[in-house]
Design an enzyme around this catalytic site. Structure first.
Site, PDB file in Angstrom:
ATOM      1  N   LYS A 173       0.873  -1.185   0.000  1.00 40.52           N
ATOM      2  CA  LYS A 173       0.000   0.000   0.000  1.00 40.52           C
ATOM      3  C   LYS A 173       0.909   1.234   0.000  1.00 40.52           C
ATOM      4  O   LYS A 173       1.494   1.597   1.015  1.00 40.52           O
ATOM      5  CB  LYS A 173      -0.860  -0.027   1.265  1.00 40.52           C
ATOM      6  CG  LYS A 173      -2.172   0.713   1.223  1.00 40.52           C
ATOM      7  CD  LYS A 173      -2.157   2.166   0.828  1.00 40.52           C
ATOM      8  CE  LYS A 173      -1.938   3.148   1.942  1.00 40.52           C
ATOM      9  NZ  LYS A 173      -1.779   4.541   1.468  1.00 40.52           N
ATOM     10  N   GLU A 248       9.017   1.956  11.224  1.00 39.98           N
ATOM     11  CA  GLU A 248      10.096   2.942  11.046  1.00 39.98           C
ATOM     12  C   GLU A 248       9.397   4.288  11.021  1.00 39.98           C
ATOM     13  O   GLU A 248       8.596   4.546  10.128  1.00 39.98           O
ATOM     14  CB  GLU A 248      10.850   2.706   9.728  1.00 39.98           C
ATOM     15  CG  GLU A 248      11.494   1.339   9.591  1.00 39.98           C
ATOM     16  CD  GLU A 248      12.693   1.125  10.501  1.00 39.98           C
ATOM     17  OE1 GLU A 248      13.098   2.069  11.213  1.00 39.98           O
ATOM     18  OE2 GLU A 248      13.207   0.000  10.523  1.00 39.98           O
ATOM     19  N   CYS A 282      13.493  11.244   7.081  1.00 38.07           N
ATOM     20  CA  CYS A 282      13.389  10.831   8.480  1.00 38.07           C
ATOM     21  C   CYS A 282      14.708  11.090   9.201  1.00 38.07           C
ATOM     22  O   CYS A 282      14.740  11.288  10.409  1.00 38.07           O
ATOM     23  CB  CYS A 282      13.016   9.368   8.572  1.00 38.07           C
ATOM     24  SG  CYS A 282      14.077   8.311   7.589  1.00 38.07           S
ATOM     25  N   GLU A 383       9.114  16.650  15.687  1.00 36.82           N
ATOM     26  CA  GLU A 383       9.477  16.511  14.275  1.00 36.82           C
ATOM     27  C   GLU A 383       8.685  17.527  13.441  1.00 36.82           C
ATOM     28  O   GLU A 383       7.458  17.579  13.521  1.00 36.82           O
ATOM     29  CB  GLU A 383       9.178  15.100  13.763  1.00 36.82           C
ATOM     30  CG  GLU A 383       9.676  14.900  12.341  1.00 36.82           C
ATOM     31  CD  GLU A 383       9.359  13.529  11.761  1.00 36.82           C
ATOM     32  OE1 GLU A 383       8.186  13.115  11.807  1.00 36.82           O
ATOM     33  OE2 GLU A 383      10.289  12.881  11.231  1.00 36.82           O
TER      34      GLU A 383
HETATM   35  P1  NAP Z   1       2.070   8.789   7.193  1.00 36.40           P
HETATM   36  O1  NAP Z   1       1.076   9.854   7.017  1.00 36.40           O
HETATM   37  O2  NAP Z   1       2.109   8.058   8.477  1.00 36.40           O
HETATM   38  O3  NAP Z   1       1.846   7.761   5.981  1.00 36.40           O
HETATM   39  C1  NAP Z   1       2.689   6.643   5.756  1.00 36.40           C
HETATM   40  C2  NAP Z   1       1.887   5.548   5.097  1.00 36.40           C
HETATM   41  O4  NAP Z   1       0.943   5.037   6.049  1.00 36.40           O
HETATM   42  C3  NAP Z   1       1.059   6.013   3.911  1.00 36.40           C
HETATM   43  O5  NAP Z   1       0.981   4.997   2.967  1.00 36.40           O
HETATM   44  C4  NAP Z   1      -0.293   6.278   4.550  1.00 36.40           C
HETATM   45  O6  NAP Z   1      -1.348   6.242   3.606  1.00 36.40           O
HETATM   46  C5  NAP Z   1      -0.365   5.126   5.522  1.00 36.40           C
HETATM   47  N1  NAP Z   1      -1.250   5.314   6.667  1.00 36.40           N
HETATM   48  C6  NAP Z   1      -1.687   6.453   7.223  1.00 36.40           C
HETATM   49  N2  NAP Z   1      -2.477   6.183   8.286  1.00 36.40           N
HETATM   50  C7  NAP Z   1      -2.528   4.844   8.409  1.00 36.40           C
HETATM   51  C8  NAP Z   1      -3.183   3.941   9.298  1.00 36.40           C
HETATM   52  N3  NAP Z   1      -3.965   4.360  10.307  1.00 36.40           N
HETATM   53  N4  NAP Z   1      -3.020   2.611   9.110  1.00 36.40           N
HETATM   54  C9  NAP Z   1      -2.243   2.146   8.118  1.00 36.40           C
HETATM   55  N5  NAP Z   1      -1.611   2.950   7.234  1.00 36.40           N
HETATM   56  C10 NAP Z   1      -1.746   4.285   7.381  1.00 36.40           C
HETATM   57  O7  NAP Z   1       3.558   9.344   6.927  1.00 36.40           O
HETATM   58  P2  NAP Z   1       4.065  10.218   5.690  1.00 36.40           P
HETATM   59  O8  NAP Z   1       3.579  11.604   5.860  1.00 36.40           O
HETATM   60  O9  NAP Z   1       3.769   9.502   4.430  1.00 36.40           O
HETATM   61  O10 NAP Z   1       5.639  10.164   5.883  1.00 36.40           O
HETATM   62  C11 NAP Z   1       6.347  11.056   6.683  1.00 36.40           C
HETATM   63  C12 NAP Z   1       6.723  10.408   7.998  1.00 36.40           C
HETATM   64  O11 NAP Z   1       7.425   9.197   7.717  1.00 36.40           O
HETATM   65  C13 NAP Z   1       7.681  11.246   8.834  1.00 36.40           C
HETATM   66  O12 NAP Z   1       7.299  11.180  10.176  1.00 36.40           O
HETATM   67  C14 NAP Z   1       9.030  10.560   8.626  1.00 36.40           C
HETATM   68  O13 NAP Z   1       9.948  10.751   9.668  1.00 36.40           O
HETATM   69  C15 NAP Z   1       8.606   9.140   8.495  1.00 36.40           C
HETATM   70  N6  NAP Z   1       9.611   8.345   7.804  1.00 36.40           N
HETATM   71  C16 NAP Z   1      10.350   7.471   8.548  1.00 36.40           C
HETATM   72  C17 NAP Z   1      11.346   6.730   7.938  1.00 36.40           C
HETATM   73  C18 NAP Z   1      12.184   5.778   8.751  1.00 36.40           C
HETATM   74  O14 NAP Z   1      12.819   4.905   8.163  1.00 36.40           O
HETATM   75  N7  NAP Z   1      12.224   5.909  10.065  1.00 36.40           N
HETATM   76  C19 NAP Z   1      11.582   6.869   6.565  1.00 36.40           C
HETATM   77  C20 NAP Z   1      10.803   7.771   5.846  1.00 36.40           C
HETATM   78  C21 NAP Z   1       9.815   8.504   6.473  1.00 36.40           C
HETATM   79  P3  NAP Z   1      -1.876   7.624   2.946  1.00 36.40           P
HETATM   80  O15 NAP Z   1      -0.725   8.189   2.190  1.00 36.40           O
HETATM   81  O16 NAP Z   1      -2.992   7.184   2.099  1.00 36.40           O
HETATM   82  O17 NAP Z   1      -2.299   8.490   4.101  1.00 36.40           O
END
Ligand code: NAP
Length: 494
Positions: A173, A248, A282, A383
Site C-alpha cells: 500500500k 520505522e 526521516c 518533528e
Molecule cells: P504517514 O502519514 O504516516 O503515511 C505513511 C503511510 O501510512 C502512507 O501509505 C499512509 O497512507 C499510511 N497510513 C496512514 N495512516 C494509516 C493507518 N492508520 N493505518 C495504516 N496505514 C496508514 O507518513 P508520511 O507523511 O507519508 O511520511 C512522513 C513520515 O514518515 C515522517 O514522520 C518521517 O519521519 C517518516 N519516515 C520514517 C522513515 C524511517 O525509516 N524511520 C523513513 C521515511 C519517512 P496515505 O498516504 O494514504 O495516508
C-alpha cells in the site's frame, strides 16, 4: 498517468470508480497521476491473490527468486533517468536526489538478489554424538508493506526486495502522495518476471485501506514506514494480534559541531542534513548543537549559506532545494516557524513561503534557521519534517550529548570533531540507531541495517542488510537431526 491496482498479475481498477490524484508539488496545476481510491474488497482480493501465490513462490529456490530480483535491478538501472524524473515530479526532491532514490532501489535489488545464494542460518555442534543442530530461515507468508512519500521508490524497494527474497508474497500500500512512482516500481518487478499474485499493490487511503490491510486476517507480518501517529496506532492494534510488525517512524536528528571541528566540512554536512530533500527525510538534521566557542561564527556561516540556496522546481539544474510535498505539510511547517518565533527563538534565515517567479504554484518555503534555541522548545523537540533548523548552544561534549539525547526520538545523529576521543565517546553515548562521524545525519547504505530507537521505530531494523531486513522478513526454524538410532536426551545424557 493513470495508475491502477495490481492484483494477481493484472492492472485493475478498484471496486468503485472513485479516484484521487497526486500533484506536482512544484506546480500544483500539474496532475502527475490519478489512482483508484480502493475499498476493503480490493484489499481482500489482493490478500487472497497473495495467499494463493505463496506456496509456489515459497517453493521456488531462493537463488531463482534472486535471479528475478537481479533482472529487476538491471531494468531499474536501464530506466533510472525516467524513474528519477518521475520521483522529482511527483514528490519534489531535486533531480540528483530523485536519481539517488532510484539508485537505492537498484542497490537493494542487486543486494537481495545475492542474498538468494546466502540467506544463512546457523549450523552448530551438538552436545550429543550423531546429532546435527541447525537453524533455517522461513518466510512468514503474506506480508503487508505500507510506505511513505519521501522515498517513493527506495523505501518500497527496500521492503519488497527483502520480503520477496525470503519467500514471502506481498500486498503493498503506497503513499497516496506518490502512487505513480510506486506503480512504476511494480511495473519493473512485473517485467522482471515476478509471477502473478506474488506482488500486489492496492492504492487508497491509509486510514481506510492501510489499516484494514495491516489488521487483515490473511496477513502474517506488517512493515510500516511513516509518521509516529499512524505507526503507534498500528503498534496498538497489532500488539494484540501477535503479528510481527516493524515500524520505522519519525526523527528529531541532531548534529554536534565541536570547537575543534573543521567548520567548512561541518557547514556542508549541516546544510545537506537540514535542507536536502527540503528537510523531509526521516534522518534530516533539524537540530545543530554547536560549541559556544564557535557558535557565533558557525551560525553566521550557516545563515549566509542558507540564504544562498536556490529554491525551485527540482527538475531545474539551478535548483538546490525543492518544494514541500503537499498543502497540509506546507501549513504544518509554517505553523512550526510561527511557534519558534512565539517561543522566543531568533529567526536568522528564511521563515517565509517562496511565491515569486516559477514558485507561484508550488509549496515552497525558504531554508529556515533559528538561533538561540533552547533544548526544551517545541521546535527543538518535535518533528517538523521541513527545511527548519534549530541552532542550540552547548559548553562541552557531555552537554552536547545530553541535548541530543533529550528528545523522544533516536534515529540518526552526527558529530563533527577532530578529536578522536570526542568522536569515540559520541559514537558510544549517542542514543540513536545510526551515528555518523564527520558526516551528516543522512547517507545510510543498504548493506547495513537501518532503523530507529524509541519513538523512531520498533528498534528492530527491517531495512538494510543481514541483521536488518533478512531478520525481519524471515522467521527462524531450528532443526535437530538425530541419526544415532537410539533415544538421546539433551542435558540429561551427560
Ligand atoms: P504517514 O502519514 O504516516 O503515511 C505513511 C503511510 O501510512 C502512507 O501509505 C499512509 O497512507 C499510511 N497510513 C496512514 N495512516 C494509516 C493507518 N492508520 N493505518 C495504516 N496505514 C496508514 O507518513 P508520511 O507523511 O507519508 O511520511 C512522513 C513520515 O514518515 C515522517 O514522520 C518521517 O519521519 C517518516 N519516515 C520514517 C522513515 C524511517 O525509516 N524511520 C523513513 C521515511 C519517512 P496515505 O498516504 O494514504 O495516508
Amino acid at each position: 498517468m493513470q495508475v491502477r491496482n495490481f492484483i494477481n498479475g493484472k492492472w485493475v481498477g478498484a471496486s468503485i470508480e472513485k479516484k484521487f490524484v497526486s500533484l506536482n508539488p512544484a506546480d500544483t496545476r500539474q496532475i502527475v497521476a490519478e489512482a483508484p481510491l480502493s475499498l476493503r474488497e480490493d484489499v481482500d482480493r489482493a490478500v487472497k491473490s497473495a495467499r494463493e501465490a505463496f506456496p509456489t513462490w515459497h517453493s521456488l529456490p531462493a537463488p531463482r527468486r534472486g535471479e528475478i530480483l537481479f533482472r529487476a535491478g538491471e531494468l531499474l538501472l536501464r530506466e533510472k533517468r525516467k524513474l528519477g524524473e518521475l520521483v522529482t515530479r511527483e514528490m519534489g526532491k531535486v533531480l540528483g536526489e530523485g536519481l539517488g532514490d532510484v539508485q537505492e532501489a537498484i542497490d537493494m535489488a542487486f543486494y537481495m538478489a545475492g542474498e538468494g545464494r546466502r540467506m544463512q542460518g546457523e549450523t552448530v555442534p551438538s552436545e550429543l554424538p550423531d546429532k546435527d543442530c541447525k537453524s533455517l530461515r522461513e518466510p512468514h507468508g503474506v506480508v503487508a508493506l505500507i510506505t511513505p512519500w519521501n522515498f517513493p521508490t527506495a523505501i518500497p524497494a527496500w521492503k519488497i526486495c527483502a520480503a520477496l527474497i525470503c519467500g514471502n508474497t506481498v500486498v503493498f500500500k503506497p503513499s497516496s502522495d506518490t502512487p505513480a512512482s510506486a506503480a512504476a516500481l511494480v511495473q519493473i518487478l512485473e517485467e522482471a518476471g515476478v509471477p502473478a499474485g506474488v506482488l500486489n499493490m492496492v492504492c487508497g487511503s491509509g486510514a481506510e485501506v492501510g489499516e484494514y490491510l495491516a489488521t487483515h486476517e490473511g496477513i502474517d507480518a506488517v512493515s510500516f514506514t511513516g509518521s509516529c501517529a499512524a505507526g503507534e496506532r498500528l503498534e496498538g492494534l497489532l500488539g494484540r494480534m501477535h503479528r510481527p510488525l516493524a515500524t520505522e517512524m519519525g526523527g528529531k536528528n541532531a548534529i554536534i559541531v565541536m570547537d575543534d571541528a573543521e567548520l567548512s566540512l561541518a557547514l556542508e554536512g549541516v546544510l545537506w542534513g537540514a535542507f536536502g530533500t527540503s528537510g523531509q527525510r526521516c534522518t534530516a538534521a533539524s537540530r545543530v548543537v554547536v560549541h559556544e566557542k564557535v557558535y557565533e561564527a558557525f551560525t553566521d556561516m550557516l545563515t549566509r549559506a542558507a540564504a544562498g540556496l536556490r529554491v525551485g522546481d527540482g527538475l531545474l539544474e539551478t535548483t538546490d532545494m525543492g518544494p514541500i510535498i503537499n498543502e497540509q505539510q506546507f501549513n504544518k511547517v509554517l505553523e512550526y516557524i510561527r511557534i519558534g518565533c512565539d517561543e522566543g527563538a531568533l529567526l536568522v534565515a528564511g521563515g517565509r513561503p517562496v511565491t515569486a517567479g516559477d514558485c507561484t504554484h508550488g509549496f515552497f518555503i525558504e531554508p529556515t534557521i533559528f538561533a538561540n534555541v533552547t533544548p526544551t522548545m517545541r521546535i527543538a523537540q518535535e518533528e517538523i519534517f521541513g527545511p527548519v533548523l534549530s541552532a542550540i548552544r552547548c559548553s562541552s561534549l557531555d552537554e552536547a550529548i545530553r541535548i541530543v539525547n533529550s528528545v523522544p526520538f533516536g534515529l540518526s545523529s552526527a558529530i563533527y570533531s577532530r578529536n578522536v576521543n570526542s568522536t569515540a565517546k559520541a559514537e558510544h553515548d549517542l542514543k540513536s540507531g545510526i551515528v555518523y562521524v564527520n558526516a551528516s545525519t543522512i547517507g545510510a547504505e543498504i548493506q547495513l541495517p537501518f532503523g530507529g530507537w524509541m519513538h523512531s521505530g520498533s528498534g528492530h531494523p527491517e531495512a538494510g542488510g543481514r541483521g536488518g531486513a533478512l531478520d525481519f522478513y524471515s522467521r527462524i526454524k531450528v532443526v535437530y537431526r538425530d541419526y544415532s538410532g537410539r533415544l538421546q536426551k539433551a542435558q540429561i545424557d551427560r
